[in-house]
Scaffold this motif. Structure first.
Motif, PDB file in Angstrom:
ATOM      1  N   LEU A  22      71.951  34.698  37.633  1.00  8.85           N
ATOM      2  CA  LEU A  22      72.935  36.358  38.065  1.00  8.85           C
ATOM      3  C   LEU A  22      72.475  37.145  38.312  1.00  8.85           C
ATOM      4  CD1 LEU A  22      74.834  38.296  35.912  1.00  8.85           C
ATOM      5  CD2 LEU A  22      73.193  38.485  34.025  1.00  8.85           C
ATOM      6  N   ALA A  23      71.188  37.007  38.125  1.00  8.07           N
ATOM      7  CA  ALA A  23      69.769  37.896  39.244  1.00  8.07           C
ATOM      8  C   ALA A  23      70.347  38.065  40.971  1.00  8.07           C
ATOM      9  CB  ALA A  23      69.126  37.343  39.224  1.00  8.07           C
ATOM     10  N   ILE A  26      74.020  39.371  41.295  1.00  9.28           N
ATOM     11  CA  ILE A  26      73.340  41.103  41.471  1.00  9.28           C
ATOM     12  C   ILE A  26      73.113  41.692  42.555  1.00  9.28           C
ATOM     13  CG2 ILE A  26      72.022  43.154  40.001  1.00  9.28           C
ATOM     14  CD1 ILE A  26      72.695  41.363  37.587  1.00  9.28           C
ATOM     15  N   ARG A  27      72.081  40.592  43.037  1.00  8.38           N
ATOM     16  CA  ARG A  27      71.649  41.311  44.108  1.00  8.38           C
ATOM     17  C   ARG A  27      72.323  41.200  45.107  1.00  8.38           C
ATOM     18  NH1 ARG A  27      66.543  38.827  42.386  1.00  8.38           N
ATOM     19  NH2 ARG A  27      67.372  36.573  42.670  1.00  8.38           N
ATOM     20  N   ILE A  29      76.127  41.751  45.112  1.00 10.78           N
ATOM     21  CA  ILE A  29      77.336  42.882  44.993  1.00 10.78           C
ATOM     22  C   ILE A  29      76.569  44.468  45.281  1.00 10.78           C
ATOM     23  CG2 ILE A  29      78.144  44.099  43.438  1.00 10.78           C
ATOM     24  CD1 ILE A  29      78.324  41.569  42.207  1.00 10.78           C
ATOM     25  N   GLY A  30      75.160  44.090  44.873  1.00 10.44           N
ATOM     26  CA  GLY A  30      73.965  45.580  45.214  1.00 10.44           C
ATOM     27  C   GLY A  30      74.363  45.716  46.422  1.00 10.44           C
TER      28      GLY A  30
END
Length: 120
Positions: A22-23, A26-27, A29-30
């Motif tokens: 998940l992390a 998120i990275r 996508i960020g």
């Protein structure tokens, strides 16, 4: 998503076994990347696509439509397939009918048939 695929993500919660996954998503996508769950991708790739009218033509009619798309006349098609001109005319008429190209004074059915063939 079709307009801007950057910074987009879609994950299924049951696919996330590790918090690190998940992390990482998120990275990604960020930073403008995209993440799509493999299960979703598989469903999209294997979904039933609508059958194109061209796909429903019998082999001979499909073959004749392909020759029309090459720019061949009925006479040239008949010579190529070693069949009579009447046979080709019958197949062409069937192709037009199955593609929903009814005779009228406005449209050129051979052109419309080729466009349908190319879209398929």
């Amino acid at each position: 998503m079709a307009q801007n695929a950057g910074g987009f993500g879609y994950l299924l919660k049951e696919s996330l076994a590790e918090i690190g996954d998940l992390a990482e998503a998120i990275r990604r996508i960020g930073t403008g990347g995209s993440v799509i769950d493999p299960t979703v991708v598989a469903c999209l790739l294997h979904r039933n696509r609508a059958t194109a009218p061209v796909d429903t033509l019998p082999h001979r009619e499909h073959e004749i439509l392909a020759l029309i798309a090459e720019g061949r006349s009925n006479e040239a098609t008949a010579r190529h397939l070693t069949v009579s001109g009447k046979t080709v005319e019958t197949h062409v008429r069937n192709v037009f009918s199955k593609l929903g190209l009814e005779s009228n004074i406005v449209d050129h059915r051979r052109v419309l048939a080729v466009l349908t063939y190319l879209r398929a």
